[in-house]
Scaffold this motif. Structure first.
Motif, PDB file in Angstrom:
ATOM      1  N   TYR A  92      35.108 -63.556 -13.726  1.00 24.38           N
ATOM      2  CA  TYR A  92      36.011 -63.184 -12.779  1.00 24.38           C
ATOM      3  C   TYR A  92      35.443 -61.805 -12.067  1.00 24.38           C
ATOM      4  O   TYR A  92      35.640 -61.477 -11.123  1.00 24.38           O
ATOM      5  N   ASP A  93      35.116 -60.666 -13.004  1.00 30.17           N
ATOM      6  CA  ASP A  93      34.878 -59.410 -12.197  1.00 30.17           C
ATOM      7  C   ASP A  93      33.723 -59.596 -11.578  1.00 30.17           C
ATOM      8  O   ASP A  93      33.503 -58.819 -10.550  1.00 30.17           O
ATOM      9  N   GLN A  94      32.738 -60.314 -11.891  1.00 31.40           N
ATOM     10  CA  GLN A  94      31.352 -60.506 -11.209  1.00 31.40           C
ATOM     11  C   GLN A  94      31.687 -61.178  -9.905  1.00 31.40           C
ATOM     12  O   GLN A  94      31.084 -60.870  -8.838  1.00 31.40           O
ATOM     13  N   LEU A  95      32.452 -62.218  -9.906  1.00 28.50           N
ATOM     14  CA  LEU A  95      33.021 -62.960  -8.673  1.00 28.50           C
ATOM     15  C   LEU A  95      33.618 -61.901  -7.727  1.00 28.50           C
ATOM     16  O   LEU A  95      33.471 -62.059  -6.542  1.00 28.50           O
ATOM     17  N   THR A  96      34.672 -61.277  -8.277  1.00 32.41           N
ATOM     18  CA  THR A  96      35.418 -60.183  -7.457  1.00 32.41           C
ATOM     19  C   THR A  96      34.440 -59.162  -6.744  1.00 32.41           C
ATOM     20  O   THR A  96      34.871 -58.986  -5.352  1.00 32.41           O
ATOM     21  N   ALA A  97      33.502 -58.837  -7.484  1.00 34.24           N
ATOM     22  CA  ALA A  97      32.621 -57.744  -6.829  1.00 34.24           C
ATOM     23  C   ALA A  97      31.747 -58.405  -5.401  1.00 34.24           C
ATOM     24  O   ALA A  97      31.660 -57.379  -4.617  1.00 34.24           O
ATOM     25  N   VAL A 124      38.145 -55.072  -3.845  1.00 33.51           N
ATOM     26  CA  VAL A 124      38.708 -54.983  -4.920  1.00 33.51           C
ATOM     27  C   VAL A 124      37.501 -55.261  -6.173  1.00 33.51           C
ATOM     28  O   VAL A 124      36.504 -56.242  -5.877  1.00 33.51           O
ATOM     29  N   THR A 125      37.291 -54.467  -7.050  1.00 38.05           N
ATOM     30  CA  THR A 125      36.138 -54.534  -7.986  1.00 38.05           C
ATOM     31  C   THR A 125      36.351 -55.135  -9.277  1.00 38.05           C
ATOM     32  O   THR A 125      35.711 -55.587  -9.890  1.00 38.05           O
ATOM     33  N   ASN A 126      37.685 -55.367  -9.782  1.00 35.67           N
ATOM     34  CA  ASN A 126      37.960 -55.946 -10.716  1.00 35.67           C
ATOM     35  C   ASN A 126      39.228 -57.144 -10.772  1.00 35.67           C
ATOM     36  O   ASN A 126      40.181 -56.996  -9.802  1.00 35.67           O
ATOM     37  N   ALA A 127      39.060 -58.031 -11.791  1.00 34.12           N
ATOM     38  CA  ALA A 127      40.316 -58.830 -11.794  1.00 34.12           C
ATOM     39  C   ALA A 127      41.272 -58.484 -12.668  1.00 34.12           C
ATOM     40  O   ALA A 127      41.040 -57.371 -13.336  1.00 34.12           O
ATOM     41  N   SER A 128      42.501 -58.882 -12.417  1.00 33.81           N
ATOM     42  CA  SER A 128      43.600 -58.186 -12.958  1.00 33.81           C
ATOM     43  C   SER A 128      43.897 -59.072 -14.196  1.00 33.81           C
ATOM     44  O   SER A 128      43.949 -60.331 -14.226  1.00 33.81           O
TER      45      SER A 128
END
Length: 778
Positions: free
Chosen positions: A330-335, A341-345
């Protein structure tokens, strides 16, 4: 040739600007496309009208047209507004502007301003994973719904909540298909029937309705580990009317799960090959109807629809392994998603931090602006600068500003430049500038300024008499209508070139150029269509038509001067060359075929002069004829033998020459000249005579034929002997090889018969059988 090259280089230098740009163009607008170029509109200007301004002044141009300057016109500039019940929020200005853009020149003073509105609308949609492991999130949302609403109210009072849940496709192998599992996929626990996505609550500002919708959410399950929330996410983004997205609001989707996602291609294991069409497919109850027909959306489709619909997606990942899941997926998708927003929570175990996640993500989205451009054409370069990072000191090339609030706002500077060598057909183009994730837009209309004022009415004269009423007189020149050309539009170019200048041999007979619907012939050709080769005339004395003094070649025929005539102008009209010294025309003998020479002064076959001197010529010249030696010496003292005969008289003017040809008894031809003057006669005899070939010698012919026959026979005998020698040699070689390989000695001679004859008894074998078998009765 070198002079022409030097002139060309000088003209090139004169038409070049200070920065090395070559000025060119047949019209004012075409010329001024290039920076540093200017146009001269003096009617009587004879030099290159498109050149550097300094050069035009040097050449004496009085009316110089220069490049225009950019202009920016603000069409709509509503002031910033915080929004509220009675007014619409405004966060970006101006809203509309018009730019007149000069080609190939930068425009750097276009300003766009952005300020956060205090009550800017917020639409927040919760997309939950309803699996058993995510049950704490639903409970926490029910418990904290009011707190979330109160917290958001401190930022904006205009907010709405929506709800939906997504699990997976109800098809094997994603979901168990036995009847019991289709009713309750959780086994001993009570669960809802399996489903892909259900839209449970459209966006509303009623928190109680949101809480009631959460209370109706039960857990469900699927078979594999990965879940299909992408199906639900796509429907949330594209079903705008059903979800209730407002046109002017910040749109947020809180996507909550604890596991990886299915994406495009995974549907193949269930036999689903139809790709996702990115369209809304919700029935009346809010269920997704194409789950088992279409494949999962791809990551690219999710990103595309998020950008198109201005959706900000917040990934909330729960579970014990949430750190691993976030880092891997999800961090790669968020970017790559819009919103900054750069990171998932990470969701806590009891999901109690959901309030902080909503608050912090909304504040981060609200306090960050990313300016996006859309629809910018290829011929325009647009760069965005801002001073938000430098505190107003210098401009920084970036389209992102962070750390904003209702009291701190920022401005963006647009650097715009067009770059083309010809003015585009489409002079007006539109593009937009907008904050990512928001519907607010700055509409920018750009008009390319490609024409000079003198090209436009009323300064331009349409159907001008200066252009023979066939064009527009503009900027000192004629711009001709279609079908006409020339300095004053005097050339009719209508129709095809073949109609005007065509022949069977090509345009202008391939011997010229078709200009102004007329053939301009190459050197050496003439005619209306260059069909005449002016080098294809008869020659005289090696010169075409006898040379320029005698005549000229025209279309294959000689046009002679008045002093000459004939097919090659070889005949002078004057008779002066045919008169003798006494002025007599052709020596009075011009009508007689017996005489020759330039003025008919010679008589080759006159019987008296030639026949009377035959005997002397033979005896002196060749010691033959009727005169003996004594008579020859007495009568032929005026005869002399020479190697060559003269063709003209070289003596005084009163001497005449008669050229004679006679035959002797052997039919040999003797040539001599007879010179007659008033006081004497003199004869010159050519030392050689021409005799006919004698009859063939039969002895010689016979000897030659016999010799040839003997030679041919000898050659044939030698060839036969050579062939027999080669054949004998081959036979001998074969014999030697058979001697060295004596296999033939071991074979039977077919004519040899042995001395002992062996006869086989036919009943011998039968007797043996009888002895071994049963005995016969006697």
């Amino acid at each position: 040739m070198s002079e022409f090259i030097e002139i060309g280089l000088i003209l090139l230098v004169l038409s070049t600007t200070a920065d090395g740009q070559v000025c060119s163009g047949t019209r004012c607008g075409q010329c001024l496309i290039f920076d540093g170029c200017a146009w001269c509109k003096d009617p009587d200007y004879v030099f290159n009208r498109c050149a550097a301004e300094s050069q035009l002044s040097l050449d004496g141009c009085r009316q110089i047209v220069k490049r225009k300057t950019h202009s920016v016109q603000i069409l709509q500039n509503n002031d910033f507004s915080d929004g509220g019940p009675t007014e619409e929020p405004v966060q970006i200005k101006p809203q509309r502007m018009k730019i007149t853009l000069v080609p190939n020149e930068s425009l750097r003073d276009v300003m766009v301003f952005y300020k956060i509105a205090k009550n800017f609308p917020l639409d927040l949609y919760f997309l939950n994973d309803p699996s058993y492991t995510m049950r704490e999130l639903v409970a926490s949302l029910r418990r904290l719904a009011t707190n979330i609403a109160d917290d958001i109210a401190t930022i904006t009072t205009d907010f709405r909540f929506g709800l939906g849940t997504a699990m997976d496709k109800v098809i094997d192998p994603f979901t168990l298909q036995d009847p019991k599992s289709r009713l309750n996929p959780c086994g001993s626990l009570y669960c809802d029937k399996p489903y892909s996505f259900i839209h449970r609550l459209s966006l509303t500002n009623n928190v109680n309705e949101f809480t009631d919708a959460l209370s109706r959410v039960n857990t469900t399950a699927n078979q594999d580990i990965v879940e299909g929330l992408f199906d639900g996410l796509m429907q949330v983004m594209v079903c705008g009317n059903r979800i209730g997205w407002r046109s002017k609001a910040r749109r947020m989707v809180l996507y909550a799960t604890d596991i990886n996602f299915h994406h495009a291609g995974d549907g193949r294991v269930a036999g689903i090959l139809e790709p996702n069409d990115c369209l809304c497919h919700l029935d009346g109850s809010g269920k997704y109807t194409k789950a088992e027909i279409q494949d999962y959306p791809s990551v690219g489709q999710i990103v595309q629809k998020a950008r198109e619909n201005n959706i900000n997606i917040i990934f909330v990942i729960g579970g014990a392994d949430n750190q691993i899941i976030r880092n891997l997926y999800y961090d790669q998708l968020t970017a790559i998603l819009p919103g900054g927003v750069t990171n998932a929570s990470a969701l806590s175990t009891d999901a109690s931090n959901i309030l902080n996640i909503v608050r912090e993500n909304y504040r981060r989205l609200r306090e960050t602006v990313k300016l996006i451009t859309s629809g910018v054409p290829e011929e325009i370069t647009l760069d965005v600068y801002t001073n938000c990072r430098t505190g107003g000191r210098t401009l920084d090339k970036t389209n992102i500003c962070t750390g904003l609030n209702i009291d701190i706002w920022t401005n963006f500077t647009l650097f715009i430049k067009s770059h083309f060598t010809v003015c585009p057909d489409k002079r007006k183009v539109n593009f937009t500038v907008f904050p990512e994730g928001l519907e607010e837009r700055v509409q920018i209309e750009v008009e390319h300024v490609c024409d000079c004022d003198c090209q436009l009415e009323p300064k331009a004269e349409r159907n001008s008499t200066k252009c023979n009423s066939r064009g527009t007189y503009e900027c000192g020149i004629c711009h001709c209508d279609t079908g006409w050309s020339g300095k004053n539009c005097e050339c009719d170019e209508r129709g095809t070139v073949m109609d005007a200048c065509g022949t069977d041999m090509g345009i202008c007979s391939n011997a010229g150029n078709c200009t102004c619907r007329k053939c301009s012939c190459f050197e050496g050709y003439s005619g209306d269509r260059c069909e005449c080769n002016d080098r294809n005339c008869p020659s005289y004395n090696g010169l075409l038509c006898g040379g320029n003094e005698r005549g000229q070649c025209s279309c294959g025929e000689c046009i002679c001067d008045v002093k000459y005539n004939g097919s090659s102008c070889e005949c002078p009209i004057s008779t002066e060359a045919c008169k003798d010294n006494n002025g007599t025309l052709c020596s009075v003998f011009g009508v007689t075929s017996l005489y020759s020479g330039a003025i008919c002064e010679r008589c080759q076959h006159c019987p008296g002069t030639c026949g009377n001197n035959k005997n002397c010529v033979e005896c002196v010249g060749f010691n033959q004829g009727l005169f003996n030696e004594t008579i020859c010496l007495q009568r032929c003292q005026n005869v002399e033998v020479v190697s060559d005969l003269e063709e003209t008289v070289t003596a005084d003017n009163e001497t005449t020459l008669t050229a004679c040809v006679i035959q002797d008894k052997d039919a040999c031809v003797i040539s001599f000249n007879v010179y007659n003057s008033p006081d004497r006669q003199f004869i010159e005899v050519k030392s050689t005579k021409r005799c006919p070939l004698g009859p063939p010698n039969p002895v010689t012919i016979g000897a030659s034929v016999s010799g040839a026959i003997f030679l041919v026979g000898l050659i044939l005998i030698l060839i036969w002997k050579l062939l027999t020698m080669l054949y004998d040699k081959l036979e001998y070689s074969k014999f030697e090889s058979e001697i060295q390989n004596p296999i033939w000695e071991k074979s039977d001679n077919p004519i040899y018969k042995e001395c002992v004859t062996t006869v086989q008894n036919p009943v011998h074998e039968a007797n043996i059988i009888l002895e071994d078998g049963p005995k016969l009765k006697e």
